[in-house]
Structure formats: structure tokens, C-alpha cells
Motif scaffolding. Structure first.
Motif, PDB file in Angstrom:
ATOM      1  N   LEU A 193      15.852  39.618  22.630  1.00  0.00           N
ATOM      2  CA  LEU A 193      14.873  39.616  22.766  1.00  0.00           C
ATOM      3  C   LEU A 193      13.674  40.857  23.048  1.00  0.00           C
ATOM      4  CD1 LEU A 193      13.454  36.170  22.367  1.00  0.00           C
ATOM      5  CD2 LEU A 193      13.978  37.373  20.363  1.00  0.00           C
ATOM      6  N   CYS A 230       9.707  31.245  23.795  1.00  0.00           N
ATOM      7  CA  CYS A 230       8.798  32.046  23.034  1.00  0.00           C
ATOM      8  C   CYS A 230       7.507  32.129  23.870  1.00  0.00           C
ATOM      9  CB  CYS A 230       7.351  31.199  21.887  1.00  0.00           C
ATOM     10  SG  CYS A 230       6.718  31.897  21.381  1.00  0.00           S
ATOM     11  N   VAL A 283       9.376  37.560  15.477  1.00  0.00           N
ATOM     12  CA  VAL A 283      10.550  37.244  16.323  1.00  0.00           C
ATOM     13  C   VAL A 283      10.946  36.058  14.260  1.00  0.00           C
ATOM     14  CG1 VAL A 283      12.509  36.060  17.229  1.00  0.00           C
ATOM     15  CG2 VAL A 283      10.766  37.275  18.572  1.00  0.00           C
ATOM     16  N   ILE A 290      12.290  41.421  14.908  1.00  0.00           N
ATOM     17  CA  ILE A 290      13.220  40.857  15.874  1.00  0.00           C
ATOM     18  C   ILE A 290      14.153  40.195  15.354  1.00  0.00           C
ATOM     19  CG2 ILE A 290      14.418  40.831  17.811  1.00  0.00           C
ATOM     20  CD1 ILE A 290      11.965  41.846  19.150  1.00  0.00           C
ATOM     21  N   TRP A 307       6.296  33.879  15.860  1.00  0.00           N
ATOM     22  CA  TRP A 307       7.989  33.212  15.859  1.00  0.00           C
ATOM     23  C   TRP A 307       8.067  32.760  15.043  1.00  0.00           C
ATOM     24  CZ3 TRP A 307      11.389  32.817  20.572  1.00  0.00           C
ATOM     25  CH2 TRP A 307      12.538  32.508  19.979  1.00  0.00           C
ATOM     26  N   GLY A 357      21.499  39.308  17.329  1.00  0.00           N
ATOM     27  CA  GLY A 357      19.673  40.556  16.805  1.00  0.00           C
ATOM     28  C   GLY A 357      20.457  41.786  16.580  1.00  0.00           C
ATOM     29  N   THR A 395      17.206  36.966  14.972  1.00  0.00           N
ATOM     30  CA  THR A 395      17.406  36.930  16.060  1.00  0.00           C
ATOM     31  C   THR A 395      19.410  35.692  15.671  1.00  0.00           C
ATOM     32  OG1 THR A 395      16.550  34.822  17.354  1.00  0.00           O
ATOM     33  CG2 THR A 395      15.781  37.017  17.330  1.00  0.00           C
ATOM     34  N   GLU A 413      13.762  33.947  13.434  1.00  0.00           N
ATOM     35  CA  GLU A 413      15.413  33.367  13.900  1.00  0.00           C
ATOM     36  C   GLU A 413      15.970  32.911  13.003  1.00  0.00           C
ATOM     37  OE1 GLU A 413      16.787  28.992  16.185  1.00  0.00           O
ATOM     38  OE2 GLU A 413      14.524  29.433  16.351  1.00  0.00           O
TER      39      GLU A 413
END
Length: 544
Positions: A317, A218, A246, A288, A195, A265, A290, A248
Motif C-alpha cells: 500500500l 486500513c 484502495v 491502488i 477501502w 498490487g 491490491t 482489494e
């Protein structure tokens, strides 16, 4: 892409909805008042005169075959719900003529639903459509471009906590090759997940999410990854690190704000292919993107901590990871086409529910239930919020009805088939009267009308009771008349039937349905169509 409309995006605002229909429907409160005990079995009878409360009567309407509902032998105090459906999954809109022979003057106003054609104008929906179009385009790229597909062992070294990496993020809702570069700080590492948080977050809004809250998200997503893989199959591992990334970033917040809505996302299939002149924004991994909590509206629309941490991020997610898994299973492993948009999104919302993070689903399907006559469950375009809600309800119903649920879901994913053909093949021929789209649609239509009304206990015509997961703190499953307990004050009122007068012309797009309230005062109702290829159905449900 998972998205939320304007109705749920400002600060800590929650959606307050009524139970009526914007398209002319009238809200109702419990059809079964005074009806007595719910039927243990919903009988499919041969005439209205044989119907008890909770029973149904079905008929088909085609060009050379009109339908007649005769109330001649029915108790004059009986009341009914009538659904009329366009049983085609695709094709052109059509019209059904409904004519009633009243025993007494009609006091209800006949309303014909406004036909809304399928053009999508919401910028976030258009963005989603472009993401799925990218999947279709990438599916045509040579398989050899993916050197690590199929390698099971994790080979790439794991970076250290605090490591900084530069990511390329698409610059606008058009999802073209334009991108911006953003630096991310590795803030959480698990066995299945890396993350990264955009450095801008740490500079401009460091308190928007605490370290403990990030760790909770997470770890929760790490568990969801394991569940998803068990449910539907593995994702690719194109960079050989054995993990999903991920990122962010406020860039996702800004993408939604540019269109006046919210993008929570997204997954880009082009990230699974190497970066190059024809694919300049690729990050060459499973990633991904987000949004980040933004209670002050620094990056665009205000997004409260509570809404982001409780509703949006836990759902987006696994939703986006499902898109990645589906692309891998359809395209990379089997050389097939990417899944059609409606089924792709509907299955992603279903899997949210199955891993107990489907808290956003009720507010979507409430929009569908209030306007079933204008929102198709099979779309040729990117499905909007209400359509996603309807598709979820439809798929959740089929999932519950199948005796081998897990196998049904895996078969939908692990195939090169797409769309309605995929759905029918995956469900199989367990019942000759329930293995085609039209048959699914008819029985589901009755289920929507009867569910949560206290009219039937028959599991073929109702959803299972929702289940509260104490650990997740969420419900899974469906209720259609209830307080959704979704943090948005969503109050679900079931389908919104329109009053039926003496005559109406009902225009329906494929895969849509309209509900009417009728009584035995209509001695007879005739349904007919002049459409050469018209294929319509009707379901009469006795409610009193």
C-alpha cells in the motif's frame, strides 16, 4: 508495482535460502574470526602494506591505466576481500583482466561470473515495466486534463459505508486498454482513505480476512499515508475527495497467476486522467489495486492469510502510494518526465522501510548479495527482485550517509530531474570525493564487504543497526549477515565472494560488481582492460 516471485507465494510457505552464490561464489562464515577488535576507523590507505584489519585500498582501472595490487610488504597470513566494479551507470558490458602472481600453487578454482544480459522475461516484471511506460506516456498528456490538481480543499462528498461502486480493472498483464468491470463495496473509511472490497470476495471467501483484520490494515495504511506525505510530499487529488482509494480485488490475484508469479498490487497513472476514448479504463482518482488473501487458491495461487496480512498488504500500500506521489511531484506539479524505473522502484522500497513496513526487503536483497556480479543497481529495464534488493541497499546507504536525510529524500522526489542526475544533484557536493555515482558505488561496495563482519565501527563503511519498532512489530534498517526475521526464514550471509586463482577475465555490465577472496599468497594482482571507454574500480578490504 510491487511484486513477489514464485519463491514466496504458496500457502504459508517461506523462503529458505543459503548464503552462497549461484554464480560460483562460496559461502563464508564471519571473516573476522581471530581478527581481534573491530577498527574504530576504516582508513583508506595508499598501499596494501599499510592496511590493518578493516582498512581499504582503492584503485581505478581504465584503458590506459591498469591497476596493481602489491602484497610485497603484507603479513603472509593476511586475508582480503576484493571487489571489482564497472563504474559506469549505463552503457555496454566490458571485461577486466585479473592476473595474479602466486607465491604458492593455487588451490582455488578461478570462476568467471556468467554474464546475464538485461532482457526481462518474468511476466510480472514485464507488467511492471508497462506500468512505468504508461507513466511515461501520460507525462506527455496536457496538464489541463487534470482539473483538480493543486486544489487543497476536499470538495467531493464522502460515500457511505456499504456503498457499491463499479471499478474498471485492467484485464491482463499487458496493461493495455482492455479492462473488466468489478463491483466494490466500501468497507472502511478514514480521513485519508476509502477501502473497497470486491463483491466476489464477500461471496466466495468472506472469511479470508475478518472485519478486525481489515480495520487494522486500513488504520495502518491511513497512518502510513500521513507519514509518506510528511516524508516526500503530497499526492494529487484529481477527484477532489481528499482521499486515496484502495480496491482489494481477486482480479489482481488473477493477473499474477496468468504469468505464473504474483502481483501484489499496482498504481496506474492513467487513473489520474479523465476516462475517455483514449483512456477507457480510468477510474479518475488516486487508486491502488491490491490482491486479496486466498488460502484456498480460489483465484489462482494460494496466498495464506499470514503472508498477505503480515508481509504483502502492509508493504504494497505505501509502496504504490509512493509511485502516485512521485508521479504527481515529477509530472503534474513540475511538468517533468516520470522517474526512471530503477530509481522509482528503489525509492518505493526505501519508503516502505522508512514507514516500518519493509519486511519484504531482506528476501530481495539477499538475492542481490548472492549474485552481485550479474544484477545491476541501475537498469534500463524493469528491475527484477534481486535488482530491487540491490537498489534498495544502495539508496538506504546513501540515505544513512547524508547529514540531512529528510531533505535528501524530499529533493529526490520534488524535482523534474530523473535517474543518476537526480541522485547526484539531490545528494549535493558535501564532499568532493563523494558526490558522483562512481564514488557512491565504490564506497558502498566496501560497505557491503565490511558490514556485520565485526571488522569496522566506522559509520562511513557500515549500516546503522536495525531498529525494532514495538508498535509496528517490525524492524527498519539493514542487516547483511543475520536472521532477517521476515516470516520467510531468510538467513542473510552477506556478499558471496568467489575464490581467486591465477587469472580470470571478468565480464561486468554497468553498475555491477564482483567479490573475490584473496590472500597475500598472491604477491601481486594486476587489473587491466582493453575497453576504449572502460571505467572500472577495485576495492581491497583487509579481513584478517
Amino acid at each position: 508495482m510491487q511484486r513477489v516471485g514464485e519463491w514466496g507465494m504458496i500457502g504459508t510457505a517461506v523462503i529458505l535460502v543459503g548464503c552462497g552464490s549461484e554464480g560460483g561464489g562460496i559461502p563464508w562464515e564471519g571473516l573476522n574470526a581471530g581478527a581481534g577488535q573491530a577498527a574504530s576507523v576504516t582508513n583508506q590507505v595508499s598501499s596494501p602494506g599499510k592496511m590493518g584489519v578493516g582498512d581499504i585500498y582503492q584503485l581505478l582501472v581504465e584503458k590506459d591505466h591498469h591497476g596493481v595490487i602489491d602484497f610485497g610488504e603484507v603479513d603472509p597470513d593476511a586475508e582480503f576481500l576484493l571487489s571489482v566494479l564497472n563504474l559506469h551507470a549505463t552503457g555496454a558490458s566490458g571485461t577486466v583482466q585479473l592476473a595474479g602472481n602466486l607465491a604458492a600453487p593455487s588451490t582455488g578454482k578461478t570462476v568467471t561470473p556468467v554474464l546475464e544480459e538485461g532482457a526481462v522475461s518474468d511476466p510480472a516484471d514485464l507488467f511492471h515495466g508497462e506500468l512505468r511506460e504508461i507513466e511515461a506516456q501520460m507525462a506527455e498528456q496536457p496538464f489541463e486534463m487534470l482539473p483538480n490538481v493543486g486544489k487543497g480543499a476536499s470538495q467531493a462528498p464522502v460515500p457511505q459505508h456499504g456503498a457499491v461502486e463499479t471499478f474498471r480493472v485492467i484485464a491482463g498483464l499487458s496493461a493495455t486498454g482492455d479492462f473488466v468491470e468489478r463491483d466494490g463495496v466500501l468497507s472502511c473509511i478514514t480521513d485519508r482513505l476509502l477501502w473497497y472490497r470486491d463483491q466476489e470476495i464477500l461471496t466466495t471467501s468472506p472469511t479470508a480476512m475478518s472485519e478486525a483484520e481489515l480495520d487494522h490494515l486500513c488504520r495502518g495504511f491511513d497512518a502510513s499515508i500521513a507519514e509518506l506525505v510528511d516524508l516526500v510530499g503530497v499526492s494529487s487529488d484529481v477527484n477532489g475527495d481528499g482521499r486515496v482509494t484502495v480496491f482489494e480485488t481477486p482480479q489482481v490475484n488473477r493477473l499474477g497467476a496468468t504469468g505464473g508469479g504474483m502481483v501484489t498490487g499496482f498504481f496506474l497513472a492513467s487513473d489520474l486522467y479523465p476516462r475517455g476514448p483514449g483512456n477507457p479504463s480510468s477510474n479518475a482518482r488516486e487508486i491502488i489495486y491490491t490482491l486479496t488473501p486466498d488460502p484456498s487458491g480460489i483465484y489462482g495461487l494460494r496466498i495464506s492469510r499470514e503472508l498477505a496480512l503480515h508481509n504483502l498488504l502492509p508493504a504494497v500500500l505505501p509502496h504504490e502510494l509512493f509511485h502516485a506521489i512521485l508521479f504527481h511531484q515529477h509530472v503534474l506539479l513540475r511538468g517533468g518526465a516520470s522517474e526512471e524505473d530503477w530509481l522509482n522502484e528503489g525509492l518505493a522500497h526505501l519508503t516502505e522501510d522508512l514507514v516500518r513496513v519493509g519486511i519484504e526487503n531482506p528476501s530481495r536483497y539477499d538475492l542481490y548479495l548472492r549474485r552481485t556480479s550479474v544484477h545491476p543497481i541501475v537498469t534500463s529495464h524493469s528491475p527484477g527482485l534481486a535488482e530491487r534488493g540491490g537498489i534498495f541497499l544502495f539508496l538506504r546507504y546513501l540515505f544513512e550517509q547524508h547529514p540531512e536525510r529528510a531533505e535528501f529524500l524530499r529533493t529526490l522526489v520534488q524535482t523534474d530531474l530523473t535517474g543518476v542526475e537526480n541522485l547526484e544533484q539531490a545528494y549535493g557536493s558535501l564532499d568532493e570525493g563523494f558526490d558522483q555515482f562512481a564514488e557512491f558505488f565504490l564506497r558502498w561496495s566496501a560497505t557491503l564487504g565490511l558490514n556485520d563482519q565485526g571488522l569496522t565501527l566506522d559509520p562511513s563503511f557500515r549500516y546503522q543497526e536495525r531498529v525494532w519498532d514495538q508498535l509496528a512489530g517490525e524492524f527498519s534498517g539493514v542487516c547483511t549477515i543475520c536472521n532477517a526475521a521476515d516470516g520467510r526464514n531468510t538467513l542473510l550471509g552477506g556478499v558471496a565472494p568467489m575464490p581467486f586463482g591465477a587469472e580470470t577475465a571478468l565480464s561486468l555490465r554497468p553498475a555491477t560488481q564482483a567479490y573475490y577472496r584473496v590472500s597475500a599468497a598472491h604477491r601481486q594482482i594486476t587489473l587491466a582492460t582493453k575497453d576504449p571507454s572502460g571505467h572500472y574500480g577495485a576495492v581491497l578490504m583487509r579481513t584478517r
